[in-house]
Design a protein around this motif. Structure first.
Motif, PDB file in Angstrom:
ATOM      1  N   TRP A   1       1.313  -1.459  -0.139  1.00  0.00           N
ATOM      2  CA  TRP A   1      -0.069   0.386  -0.093  1.00  0.00           C
ATOM      3  C   TRP A   1       0.440   0.957  -0.600  1.00  0.00           C
ATOM      4  CZ3 TRP A   1      -0.322   3.716   3.933  1.00  0.00           C
ATOM      5  CH2 TRP A   1      -1.731   5.284   3.810  1.00  0.00           C
ATOM      6  N   LEU A   2       1.920   0.618   0.606  1.00  0.00           N
ATOM      7  CA  LEU A   2       2.781   2.481   0.914  1.00  0.00           C
ATOM      8  C   LEU A   2       3.281   2.745  -0.432  1.00  0.00           C
ATOM      9  CD1 LEU A   2       3.164   4.723   2.551  1.00  0.00           C
ATOM     10  CD2 LEU A   2       5.679   3.526   3.699  1.00  0.00           C
ATOM     11  N   TYR A   3       4.013   1.954  -0.730  1.00  0.00           N
ATOM     12  CA  TYR A   3       5.237   1.321  -1.565  1.00  0.00           C
ATOM     13  C   TYR A   3       5.081   1.173  -3.178  1.00  0.00           C
ATOM     14  CZ  TYR A   3       8.465   2.649   2.774  1.00  0.00           C
ATOM     15  OH  TYR A   3       9.077   3.149   3.315  1.00  0.00           O
ATOM     16  N   LYS A   4       4.280   0.996  -3.174  1.00  0.00           N
ATOM     17  CA  LYS A   4       3.283   0.402  -4.427  1.00  0.00           C
ATOM     18  C   LYS A   4       3.484   1.409  -5.693  1.00  0.00           C
ATOM     19  CE  LYS A   4      -0.874  -1.313  -6.854  1.00  0.00           C
ATOM     20  NZ  LYS A   4      -2.498  -1.656  -7.116  1.00  0.00           N
ATOM     21  N   PRO A   5       4.792   0.398  -6.531  1.00  0.00           N
ATOM     22  CA  PRO A   5       5.070   1.538  -8.128  1.00  0.00           C
ATOM     23  C   PRO A   5       3.974   2.418  -8.638  1.00  0.00           C
ATOM     24  CG  PRO A   5       5.433  -0.880  -8.435  1.00  0.00           C
ATOM     25  CD  PRO A   5       5.473  -0.408  -7.073  1.00  0.00           C
ATOM     26  N   LYS A   6       3.820   3.242  -9.308  1.00  0.00           N
ATOM     27  CA  LYS A   6       2.540   3.566 -10.239  1.00  0.00           C
ATOM     28  C   LYS A   6       2.386   2.936 -11.209  1.00  0.00           C
ATOM     29  CE  LYS A   6       2.652   8.533  -8.430  1.00  0.00           C
ATOM     30  NZ  LYS A   6       3.262  10.062  -8.542  1.00  0.00           N
TER      31      LYS A   6
ATOM     32  N   GLN B   1       7.393  -1.347 -14.167  1.00  0.00           N
ATOM     33  CA  GLN B   1       6.466  -2.366 -15.575  1.00  0.00           C
ATOM     34  C   GLN B   1       6.130  -3.679 -15.125  1.00  0.00           C
ATOM     35  OE1 GLN B   1       8.215  -1.692 -19.617  1.00  0.00           O
ATOM     36  NE2 GLN B   1       8.611   0.327 -19.049  1.00  0.00           N
ATOM     37  N   PHE B   2       7.527  -4.434 -14.571  1.00  0.00           N
ATOM     38  CA  PHE B   2       7.142  -5.645 -14.499  1.00  0.00           C
ATOM     39  C   PHE B   2       6.286  -5.906 -12.835  1.00  0.00           C
ATOM     40  CE2 PHE B   2       8.101  -9.437 -11.495  1.00  0.00           C
ATOM     41  CZ  PHE B   2       8.365 -10.000 -12.402  1.00  0.00           C
TER      42      PHE B   2
ATOM     43  N   ASN C   1       9.857 -10.877 -21.212  1.00  0.00           N
ATOM     44  CA  ASN C   1      10.602 -10.229 -22.001  1.00  0.00           C
ATOM     45  C   ASN C   1      11.085  -9.253 -21.090  1.00  0.00           C
ATOM     46  OD1 ASN C   1      11.036  -7.868 -24.714  1.00  0.00           O
ATOM     47  ND2 ASN C   1       9.248  -6.700 -23.778  1.00  0.00           N
ATOM     48  N   ILE C   2      10.392  -8.652 -20.085  1.00  0.00           N
ATOM     49  CA  ILE C   2      10.282  -7.339 -19.035  1.00  0.00           C
ATOM     50  C   ILE C   2      12.101  -8.010 -18.394  1.00  0.00           C
ATOM     51  CG2 ILE C   2      10.085  -6.679 -16.687  1.00  0.00           C
ATOM     52  CD1 ILE C   2       6.603  -6.023 -18.025  1.00  0.00           C
ATOM     53  N   ILE C   3      11.765  -9.927 -18.215  1.00  0.00           N
ATOM     54  CA  ILE C   3      12.549 -10.526 -17.286  1.00  0.00           C
ATOM     55  C   ILE C   3      13.943  -9.619 -17.832  1.00  0.00           C
ATOM     56  CG2 ILE C   3      13.401 -12.581 -16.777  1.00  0.00           C
ATOM     57  CD1 ILE C   3      11.186 -13.007 -15.549  1.00  0.00           C
ATOM     58  N   ASN C   4      14.210 -10.088 -19.735  1.00  0.00           N
ATOM     59  CA  ASN C   4      14.799 -10.537 -20.216  1.00  0.00           C
ATOM     60  C   ASN C   4      15.681  -8.990 -19.881  1.00  0.00           C
ATOM     61  OD1 ASN C   4      15.882 -12.516 -21.668  1.00  0.00           O
ATOM     62  ND2 ASN C   4      14.212 -13.129 -22.440  1.00  0.00           N
ATOM     63  N   GLN C   5      14.808  -8.057 -19.969  1.00  0.00           N
ATOM     64  CA  GLN C   5      15.448  -6.428 -20.207  1.00  0.00           C
ATOM     65  C   GLN C   5      16.078  -6.070 -18.997  1.00  0.00           C
ATOM     66  OE1 GLN C   5      12.684  -3.325 -21.734  1.00  0.00           O
ATOM     67  NE2 GLN C   5      11.069  -4.593 -21.926  1.00  0.00           N
ATOM     68  N   ILE C   6      15.843  -6.268 -17.255  1.00  0.00           N
ATOM     69  CA  ILE C   6      16.184  -6.335 -16.208  1.00  0.00           C
ATOM     70  C   ILE C   6      17.272  -7.290 -16.210  1.00  0.00           C
ATOM     71  CG2 ILE C   6      15.824  -6.868 -14.017  1.00  0.00           C
ATOM     72  CD1 ILE C   6      12.920  -6.784 -14.070  1.00  0.00           C
TER      73      ILE C   6
ATOM     74  N   ARG D   1       9.273  -8.953  -8.505  1.00  0.00           N
ATOM     75  CA  ARG D   1       8.348  -8.266  -7.900  1.00  0.00           C
ATOM     76  C   ARG D   1       8.406  -7.683  -5.324  1.00  0.00           C
ATOM     77  NH1 ARG D   1       4.423 -12.452  -8.304  1.00  0.00           N
ATOM     78  NH2 ARG D   1       4.496 -13.169  -6.825  1.00  0.00           N
ATOM     79  N   ASP D   2       8.905  -7.954  -4.937  1.00  0.00           N
ATOM     80  CA  ASP D   2       9.289  -8.032  -3.375  1.00  0.00           C
ATOM     81  C   ASP D   2      10.151  -6.412  -4.046  1.00  0.00           C
ATOM     82  OD1 ASP D   2       9.476  -8.155  -0.255  1.00  0.00           O
ATOM     83  OD2 ASP D   2      11.711  -8.206  -1.678  1.00  0.00           O
ATOM     84  N   GLN D   3      11.834  -6.534  -5.196  1.00  0.00           N
ATOM     85  CA  GLN D   3      12.360  -5.152  -4.231  1.00  0.00           C
ATOM     86  C   GLN D   3      11.471  -4.371  -5.803  1.00  0.00           C
ATOM     87  OE1 GLN D   3      15.065  -5.537  -3.348  1.00  0.00           O
ATOM     88  NE2 GLN D   3      15.157  -3.526  -4.342  1.00  0.00           N
ATOM     89  N   ALA D   4      10.512  -4.428  -6.155  1.00  0.00           N
ATOM     90  CA  ALA D   4       9.739  -3.745  -7.094  1.00  0.00           C
ATOM     91  C   ALA D   4       8.612  -2.861  -5.361  1.00  0.00           C
ATOM     92  CB  ALA D   4       8.302  -4.119  -7.370  1.00  0.00           C
TER      93      ALA D   4
END
Length: 420
Positions: free
Chosen positions: A8-13, A22-23, A65-70, A143-146
């Motif tokens: 709730w506090l750190y959820k990205p936009k 994006q991930f 695709n996003i994991i590959n970019q990461i 997901r946790d790091q995001a």
């Protein structure tokens, strides 16, 4: 509780362009589709099941695709080697391959088989399970790091990504090799030798005037037959240590020449009896497209080899006997030479034309993965996933097809981990 608070506090936009953000949303969408698939009975609503599976695969493609970019960003110099991909057929190398591999790994881990290939499926199942576990771990860590710091790639994340990348590359090679023929390094070397032989053949034909540069520049259709024919003669006589070296075992030759090994031996033996002029005549004839049988002259004209001066000095009876013997020998020799050339012509035409058909691109040839006969289910009852795959029209263009081993509930069992 802490996770909910942090979410709730750190959820990205949703509009955040950073890869971790994006991930996060791509993974959430995948979880939602997977949850809906698990709660759906595909036999009652096959159209909805088909729609959801297509959406599920699209979400998998997006997440990978996003994991590959990461990985390209945080471990750019530690990626797994994927040079083997150049050996895959063109029809396999497309943007959706990664998502199909993930889908295949989930199905294998759940107990399915690939195109009724039970042995290969059993051999790959442990790797498929390791891959799905590793991918689940990667997704959880990212997901946790995001929800912590979008700008930081931790060591734990990097180690997890490295392990996943190695497993994915290994599974990709194993899975595709089970589906379609993949050339070995030796087969690639032999193929390169054939390419060199054809190039040398064309260069020699231009030098000797058999072909013109205009014919090559204009893509003259006859070249599709002429060049393989000339390559046979060239490979057996001029470059005899190359890919047409018949002292090698048939299995060591290119698959282009292998079916004609016995016939090529006969051609080589006849070629070795020709003079240079006869070889030149043969190669000239091979540049002409001939679909009809070569005529054999029963009585070739034989020029007289006895001069008038000698005729006058010899007795009539002796002269007549000698003339008959000489003419008979010459006639037999010339007839044999002509028949030999015509036989060579026919054999080289036959091999060359069959080779040209092998070299021509297939018309509408389906890959083994597309053949309906290879997709018969081995289970007694079709599961929801199998049911929707059989009713898919778009799925006909897919490269890989999986068949369930067991009944309805087990087909999507491997997908449970996707939304945990």
């Amino acid at each position: 509780m802490m996770n909910r608070f942090r979410k709730w506090l750190y959820k990205p936009k949703r509009t955040d362009p950073q890869l971790l953000a994006q991930f996060y949303y791509a993974d959430e969408e995948l979880n939602q589709v997977a949850a809906e698939l698990d709660s759906l009975d595909g036999r009652k609503d096959p159209q909805r099941c088909t729609l959801l599976v297509n959406q599920f695969r699209s979400c998998q493609d997006n997440v990978l695709n996003i994991i590959n970019q990461i990985m390209d960003e945080c471990i750019p110099h530690e990626r797994a080697n994927r040079d083997f991909c150049v050996k895959f057929p063109e029809e396999i190398r497309h943007d959706n391959l990664a998502g199909q591999l993930w889908f295949g790994a989930e199905c294998l881990a759940a107990g399915s088989i690939i195109m009724n290939r039970e042995i290969e499926s059993m051999a790959m199942r442990p790797l498929a399970k390791d891959l799905t576990r590793s991918l689940e771990e990667v997704r959880n860590i990212i997901r946790d790091q995001a929800l912590r710091d979008l700008n930081l790639y931790t060591e734990k994340m990097k180690d997890s990504l490295k392990h996943f990348d190695i497993l994915f590359a290994e599974f990709e090679l194993s899975y595709v090799s089970a589906m379609v023929p993949v050339k070995s390094p030796k087969e690639y070397y032999v193929q390169q030798e054939v390419i060199v032989l054809f190039c040398e053949t064309v260069e020699r034909a231009l030098r000797l005037g058999y072909l013109t540069q205009d014919m090559i520049d204009d893509y003259e259709p006859a070249l599709m037959f002429t060049i393989p024919r000339l390559a046979i003669v060239c490979g057996l006589v001029v470059y005899s240590e190359g890919p047409l070296n018949l002292d090698h075992k048939p299995e060591d030759m290119s698959e282009l020449f292998r079916p004609f090994h016995t016939l090529l031996r006969k051609i080589r033996d006849l070629l070795q009896t020709l003079t240079e002029d006869e070889l030149h005549t043969l190669e000239r004839n091979l540049c002409i497209s001939q679909d009809v049988d070569f005529p054999v002259r029963a009585d070739p004209e034989v020029p007289s080899v006895i001069t008038p001066g000698i005729t006058a000095t010899l007795p009539a009876k002796e002269l007549s006997a000698k003339a008959e013997n000489t003419e008979a020998e010459l006639a037999c020799s010339m007839q044999y030479d002509e028949q030999e050339l015509e036989q060579l012509n026919r054999m080289v035409h036959r091999v060359g034309d069959e080779m040209s058909s092998l070299l021509s691109p297939p018309s509408i040839c389906q890959s083994p993965a597309h053949r309906p006969s290879l997709r018969n289910s081995s289970s007694t009852e079709a599961s929801p996933t199998r049911h929707h795959l059989d009713n898919l029209t778009e799925e006909e263009d897919r490269v890989f097809f999986m068949d369930d081993l067991d009944g309805a509930g087990e087909a999507l069992a491997g997908l449970d981990s996707v939304h945990r």
